[in-house]
Design a protein around this motif. Structure first.
Motif, PDB file in Angstrom:
ATOM      1  N   VAL A  42       6.956   9.381  -6.783  1.00  0.00           N
ATOM      2  CA  VAL A  42       8.330   9.189  -6.015  1.00  0.00           C
ATOM      3  C   VAL A  42       9.167   8.320  -6.796  1.00  0.00           C
ATOM      4  CG1 VAL A  42       9.308   8.230  -3.835  1.00  0.00           C
ATOM      5  CG2 VAL A  42       7.308   9.593  -3.653  1.00  0.00           C
ATOM      6  N   ASP A  43      10.502   8.723  -6.713  1.00  0.00           N
ATOM      7  CA  ASP A  43      11.328   8.129  -7.701  1.00  0.00           C
ATOM      8  C   ASP A  43      11.804   6.470  -7.276  1.00  0.00           C
ATOM      9  OD1 ASP A  43      11.882  10.076  -9.700  1.00  0.00           O
ATOM     10  OD2 ASP A  43      12.356  11.255  -7.960  1.00  0.00           O
ATOM     11  N   GLN A  44      12.187   6.478  -6.018  1.00  0.00           N
ATOM     12  CA  GLN A  44      13.085   5.398  -5.386  1.00  0.00           C
ATOM     13  C   GLN A  44      12.500   5.097  -3.865  1.00  0.00           C
ATOM     14  OE1 GLN A  44      17.042   6.500  -5.781  1.00  0.00           O
ATOM     15  NE2 GLN A  44      16.999   6.111  -8.098  1.00  0.00           N
ATOM     16  N   CYS A  45      12.438   3.716  -3.519  1.00  0.00           N
ATOM     17  CA  CYS A  45      12.162   3.455  -2.272  1.00  0.00           C
ATOM     18  C   CYS A  45      13.099   2.465  -1.733  1.00  0.00           C
ATOM     19  CB  CYS A  45      10.750   2.632  -2.378  1.00  0.00           C
ATOM     20  SG  CYS A  45       9.329   3.603  -3.054  1.00  0.00           S
ATOM     21  N   GLN A  46      13.218   2.449  -0.235  1.00  0.00           N
ATOM     22  CA  GLN A  46      13.992   1.277   0.318  1.00  0.00           C
ATOM     23  C   GLN A  46      13.077   0.960   1.565  1.00  0.00           C
ATOM     24  OE1 GLN A  46      17.343   4.238   0.961  1.00  0.00           O
ATOM     25  NE2 GLN A  46      17.729   2.498   2.324  1.00  0.00           N
ATOM     26  N   GLY A  47      13.518  -0.266   2.111  1.00  0.00           N
ATOM     27  CA  GLY A  47      12.915  -0.576   3.305  1.00  0.00           C
ATOM     28  C   GLY A  47      12.687  -2.075   3.387  1.00  0.00           C
ATOM     29  N   TYR A  48      12.335  -2.692   4.336  1.00  0.00           N
ATOM     30  CA  TYR A  48      12.192  -4.055   4.723  1.00  0.00           C
ATOM     31  C   TYR A  48      11.301  -4.834   3.783  1.00  0.00           C
ATOM     32  CZ  TYR A  48      14.980  -4.059   8.969  1.00  0.00           C
ATOM     33  OH  TYR A  48      15.782  -3.992   9.996  1.00  0.00           O
ATOM     34  N   TYR A  49      10.229  -4.108   3.004  1.00  0.00           N
ATOM     35  CA  TYR A  49       9.351  -4.577   1.951  1.00  0.00           C
ATOM     36  C   TYR A  49      10.252  -5.242   0.755  1.00  0.00           C
ATOM     37  CZ  TYR A  49       5.882  -5.077  -1.817  1.00  0.00           C
ATOM     38  OH  TYR A  49       4.886  -5.538  -2.517  1.00  0.00           O
ATOM     39  N   PHE A  50      11.332  -4.469   0.666  1.00  0.00           N
ATOM     40  CA  PHE A  50      12.133  -4.878  -0.598  1.00  0.00           C
ATOM     41  C   PHE A  50      13.128  -5.954  -0.064  1.00  0.00           C
ATOM     42  CE2 PHE A  50      10.466  -0.673  -1.604  1.00  0.00           C
ATOM     43  CZ  PHE A  50       9.570  -1.096  -2.647  1.00  0.00           C
ATOM     44  N   GLY A  51      13.527  -5.833   1.079  1.00  0.00           N
ATOM     45  CA  GLY A  51      14.658  -6.801   1.683  1.00  0.00           C
ATOM     46  C   GLY A  51      15.368  -6.056   2.689  1.00  0.00           C
ATOM     47  N   GLU A  52      15.848  -6.893   3.816  1.00  0.00           N
ATOM     48  CA  GLU A  52      16.627  -6.493   4.793  1.00  0.00           C
ATOM     49  C   GLU A  52      18.107  -6.350   4.824  1.00  0.00           C
ATOM     50  OE1 GLU A  52      15.808  -9.077   8.238  1.00  0.00           O
ATOM     51  OE2 GLU A  52      13.867  -8.842   8.268  1.00  0.00           O
ATOM     52  N   PRO A  53      18.578  -5.263   5.389  1.00  0.00           N
ATOM     53  CA  PRO A  53      20.178  -5.281   5.040  1.00  0.00           C
ATOM     54  C   PRO A  53      20.741  -6.784   5.193  1.00  0.00           C
ATOM     55  CG  PRO A  53      19.332  -3.718   6.661  1.00  0.00           C
ATOM     56  CD  PRO A  53      18.225  -4.633   6.555  1.00  0.00           C
ATOM     57  N   ALA A  54      21.613  -6.857   4.051  1.00  0.00           N
ATOM     58  CA  ALA A  54      22.522  -8.151   4.138  1.00  0.00           C
ATOM     59  C   ALA A  54      23.643  -7.996   3.509  1.00  0.00           C
ATOM     60  CB  ALA A  54      21.571  -9.096   3.166  1.00  0.00           C
ATOM     61  N   VAL A  55      24.432  -9.129   3.743  1.00  0.00           N
ATOM     62  CA  VAL A  55      25.871  -9.345   3.138  1.00  0.00           C
ATOM     63  C   VAL A  55      25.631  -9.063   1.639  1.00  0.00           C
ATOM     64  CG1 VAL A  55      27.969 -10.539   2.726  1.00  0.00           C
ATOM     65  CG2 VAL A  55      26.660 -10.504   4.871  1.00  0.00           C
ATOM     66  N   LEU A  56      26.517  -8.321   0.997  1.00  0.00           N
ATOM     67  CA  LEU A  56      26.326  -8.096  -0.667  1.00  0.00           C
ATOM     68  C   LEU A  56      26.775  -9.597  -1.364  1.00  0.00           C
ATOM     69  CD1 LEU A  56      25.885  -5.458  -2.306  1.00  0.00           C
ATOM     70  CD2 LEU A  56      28.372  -5.527  -2.661  1.00  0.00           C
ATOM     71  N   GLN A  74       0.851  -1.305   0.102  1.00  0.00           N
ATOM     72  CA  GLN A  74       0.107  -0.062   0.082  1.00  0.00           C
ATOM     73  C   GLN A  74       1.001   1.184  -0.096  1.00  0.00           C
ATOM     74  OE1 GLN A  74      -0.576  -2.684   1.923  1.00  0.00           O
ATOM     75  NE2 GLN A  74      -2.384  -3.313   1.637  1.00  0.00           N
ATOM     76  N   GLN A  75       1.971   1.226   0.890  1.00  0.00           N
ATOM     77  CA  GLN A  75       2.816   2.276   0.900  1.00  0.00           C
ATOM     78  C   GLN A  75       3.421   2.710  -0.546  1.00  0.00           C
ATOM     79  OE1 GLN A  75       5.330   1.143   4.169  1.00  0.00           O
ATOM     80  NE2 GLN A  75       4.077   2.020   5.642  1.00  0.00           N
ATOM     81  N   VAL A  76       3.776   1.431  -1.260  1.00  0.00           N
ATOM     82  CA  VAL A  76       4.551   1.455  -2.379  1.00  0.00           C
ATOM     83  C   VAL A  76       3.789   2.386  -3.625  1.00  0.00           C
ATOM     84  CG1 VAL A  76       5.497   0.092  -4.303  1.00  0.00           C
ATOM     85  CG2 VAL A  76       5.958  -0.657  -1.910  1.00  0.00           C
ATOM     86  N   ALA A  77       2.388   1.716  -3.550  1.00  0.00           N
ATOM     87  CA  ALA A  77       1.313   2.213  -4.622  1.00  0.00           C
ATOM     88  C   ALA A  77       1.135   3.710  -4.159  1.00  0.00           C
ATOM     89  CB  ALA A  77       0.142   1.350  -4.320  1.00  0.00           C
TER      90      ALA A  77
END
Length: 812
Positions: A796-810, A786-789
């Motif tokens: 809004v150009d770009q997003c980041q957050g747990y919806y797309f993925g938690e911080p992880a090793v590259l 819902q937030q993305v929509a």
């Protein structure tokens, strides 16, 4: 028969006269010679002893003052304060050297700015043995130097030793000069006495021949009496006279004898000789009778006091003494009459009505058969006392702000604690640490930093009530002792006033400088604290105020002590982690809102704590920023992220943008852009793929400097993003001032979407503003579709957050 008797008497009387004259001349000659020799020896010895004792007393007093004054700087290893104290002593003209040594005999400071002898071991075995076994001062005498080695204590702890050496050259020169003068004057006196003896002998012989012609019974008795008196003169009874009751040759002989006796009394040591000696003395000499009438003065006394000799010799000695010193001087004179030799300080009153501070020394002269006299010597010590007062001031007050230093602060705190224990009031001890002072010092220079400290001290002093104390402990730390506090609220009100006062801008070199302060408060007596524990609690409270966000006060409570142990342990672990680089980076994807494709990665720091596991930066970042280690670690993060992203790009279809957070302390370093450029050159990372995330507060801390840094980074091709916009000052004007690329919406606004009208209003306004200013918009903390929509609908150009993925090793 009569002729024979006359002849016999003539021969006998002539022989007696000759013998008496020779005996008298011989006795007089050797007695005078011995007396002059004794005077020479005694005078030389007395002056040499006086000069030696004065030098010794001065050296002992100087070492005592310096030992006391050095305790605080030596305890804190404040080399600048030690240098100031040592140089204030070393500049005295007769000081050979002055240094501070530790308890093992190693030189801590040699009084020079370059510290040529720092860390060297003393070679004198006598001094090393003494400081190892003794605790009292050691006095060392040599031909050229007089040295003293005194301990430096703070409380019962011996911190080290101070060593002072005094040249004896001036003392030796004065003694030699006096001895030479005495020798010359003695030779002149002896020459005059020989001429006098020749004259007297001739007169007596002529008179003897005349008297030998008179044969009468009157001749025998006067001669016998004369012989008796001659013997007495030979024994030193100068000045005795025979009654002259006849006018013949016997009467003339008696007259000659009386005149000779008077001459011997007056010229055994000539008045001119004494005047020459006394008037060549640099110190003021005054001879007084036992009823304190002034009998004689030298030239130095008239120059010091301003009256001529005739006026002085008509005065009482007490007329010269300042009334404040009268009782002490009377006691001192009484002890001199009892043959107790000592020195005191007093003030002479001059003819102009001013005062001269002098060091008085003296001796009682016991004259056989005559009233005794007191010889006083006064040395002007006004300048010396001023220097000693200046040294004492430097030991108790901060040289920059003129506020009490740590030593005087502790003394006043001890006194305030005793007063609080006896009364019905509290005292509030406040520790004040200036916020952002280091930035001012680094960016504007140490001179501006010093001006800022002075202005801060002025403001704090204006806030104090009568009886309160503000002190500077060093650096940008101040303390306030607020006495007779009726309640805790009174102390808090004082702290609040301080916060508001320090927050007001300072005018430093035509520039307005904004700082703040953090205050720790502890009240007494609520517990059985000593000075050390009270200071420690105030310090804990101050650091807690900094952890809470700075610009505020914190009152100590017992939980702070318990928490402090945990903080200290964590800080110790963090210091070890900095050495071993026990950190790693995680990466969170930045996603294109329209396509869902990953367009970049934000590097996030984590600490591998051996006791608590993986820790977020919020757990340890405050310590890194306060300690300054964030600069070194920040460089490591940027270099590590660039290398890992380059390695990742080798296996990726398209190169991704790298986002790296920058601390305010990093950004405010004057060489920050050069450090970034160096890391990019070192790693080979493309500057156009790098975006540095900077907070609002970092940009507006110093707008002029920030504008220059951003301009330098943009020249390299680096993108600049404003992180957490809307949570701080949120000033649109600075967005216009800087050439920025990206505006990041904070998580606190995103989490209310799409149902919270307040969040919708804030986000809509920020997005529209960014669109007008042609800024890329990135939403942080996105957790659902819902937030993305909603964000997509608002362009809004770009997003980041747990919806797309938690911080992880590259690469995971």
């Amino acid at each position: 028969m009569a002729r024979n008797l006359q002849f016999r008497y003539t021969v006998a009387i002539g022989a007696v006269i000759v013998i008496v004259t020779v005996i008298l001349a011989t006795l007089f000659f050797f007695q005078s010679k011995e007396l002059l020799s004794n005077i020479k020896t005694t005078t030389t010895s007395t002056m040499s002893t006086a000069l030696h004792d004065e030098a010794k007393k001065r050296l002992v007093n100087l070492s005592a003052i310096l030992s006391e004054d050095l305790s605080n700087p030596l305890y804190n290893f404040d080399m600048l304060a030690i240098l100031q104290l040592l140089q204030s002593v070393a500049k005295l003209e007769d000081i050979a050297h002055v240094m501070v040594i530790d308890p093992k005999g190693v030189i801590v400071h040699d009084g020079t700015e370059l510290l040529d002898s720092y860390g060297k071991q003393l070679e004198e075995r006598e001094i090393l043995d003494w400081i190892e076994k003794q605790s009292a001062p050691l006095l060392i005498n040599s031909e050229e130097l007089m040295e003293i080695v005194s301990p430096v204590h703070i409380a019962d702890e011996r911190l080290g030793w101070v060593r002072i050496a005094l040249f004896k050259k001036a003392q030796l020169e004065n003694t030699q000069k006096l001895t030479q003068q005495l020798s010359n004057l003695t030779a002149e006196s002896q020459q005059r006495e020989r001429y006098l003896l020749y004259l007297v002998t001739t007169v007596l012989l002529l008179l003897g021949l005349g008297l030998a012609a008179l044969v009468s019974n009157r001749l025998v008795s006067p001669i016998r009496k004369l012989t008796e008196y001659v013997k007495r003169v030979g024994e030193g009874a100068y000045g005795i006279e025979l009654d002259r009751n006849r006018s013949d040759e016997i009467g003339q002989l008696i007259h000659s004898f009386n005149r000779m006796s008077r001459d011997l009394s007056n010229t055994s040591v000539s008045r001119q000789y004494l005047n020459d000696v006394l008037n060549n003395l640099c110190d003021a000499l005054i001879v007084v009778s036992d009823d304190m009438k002034i009998l004689m003065v030298n030239n130095a006394a008239t120059e010091m006091i301003g009256f001529d000799k005739q006026r002085l010799e008509s005065m009482s000695y007490y007329d010269l003494i300042d009334s404040r010193d009268g009782v002490r001087v009377k006691r001192w004179l009484s002890r001199l009459l009892e043959q107790q030799i000592e020195s005191i300080d007093a003030r002479y009153i001059t003819a102009a009505g001013s005062h001269v501070l002098v060091s008085l020394s003296g001796a009682y002269l016991d004259l056989s058969g005559a009233p005794g006299q007191i010889i006083t010597v006064a040395q002007d010590v006004s300048e010396r006392r001023k220097n000693e007062e200046h040294i004492r001031y430097l030991a108790q007050y901060d040289g920059l702000t003129n506020l009490p230093n740590r030593q005087l602060f502790r003394d006043r705190l001890k006194h305030a604690m005793k007063q609080a224990e006896r009364g019905e009031y509290l005292i509030a001890l406040m520790f004040i640490d200036l916020d952002r002072f280091k930035k001012v010092n680094d960016s504007l220079g140490h001179q501006a930093g010093d001006l800022l400290l002075k202005e801060t001290a002025v403001r704090l002093k204006k806030l104090l009530r009568l009886g309160d104390t503000v002190a500077r402990l060093g650096g940008d730390e101040f303390t306030i002792i607020a006495e007779q506090i009726k309640s805790i609220n009174d102390g808090i009100n004082i702290a609040s006033t301080i916060l508001e006062t320090v927050k007001e801008p300072f005018e430093i070199d035509t520039r307005k400088v904004h700082i703040g302060c953090s205050i720790g408060i502890v009240f007494y007596p609520f517990a059985s604290d000593d000075i050390g524990s009270l200071v420690q609690k105030a310090d804990m409270a101050m650091y807690q105020a900094k952890r809470n966000g700075r610009g505020q006060y914190c009152v100590y409570n017992h939980m702070l002590g318990a928490n402090e142990n945990g903080v200290i342990q964590q800080e110790s672990e963090l210091m070890e982690a900095l050495k071993t680089k026990s950190f790693h980076l995680l990466y969170q994807p930045v996603v294109d809102t329209s396509t869902g494709a990953t367009v970049g990665m934000e590097a996030l720091l984590r600490w591998d704590n051996p006791r608590r596991g993986i820790l977020d930066p919020t757990e340890f970042l405050p310590f890194l920023e306060n300690s300054g280690f964030i600069i070194e670690l920040g460089d490591w993060i940027l270099e590590r992220a660039c290398r890992e992203m380059l390695d990742y790009s080798k296996s990726s279809d398209s190169p991704l943008q790298l986002n790296v957070n920058v601390s305010m302390h990093q950004f405010n370093q004057g060489d920050f852009s050069h450090r970034v450029e160096s890391i990019l050159n070192k790693t080979g990372f493309d500057p156009k793929r790098l975006e540095l995330e900077i907070t609002e507060s970092s940009l507006i801390e110093d707008i002029e400097m920030s504008r220059n840094v951003v301009r330098s980074l943009k020249k390299l091709g680096i993108r600049i993003a404003v992180d957490d916009f809307g949570t701080g000052y949120s000033s649109f004007s600075y967005l216009r001032d800087f050439t920025l690329d990206t505006l990041k919406l904070d998580t606190s606004f995103i989490k209310g979407l799409p149902n919270d009208n307040y969040a919708i209003g804030i986000c809509t306004a920020l997005i529209k503003m960014a669109e007008i200013m042609q800024l890329n918009v990135v939403a942080e903390g996105v957790e659902n579709q819902q937030q993305v929509a909603w964000l997509h609908s608002e362009n809004v150009d770009q997003c980041q957050g747990y919806y797309f993925g938690e911080p992880a090793v590259l690469g995971d």
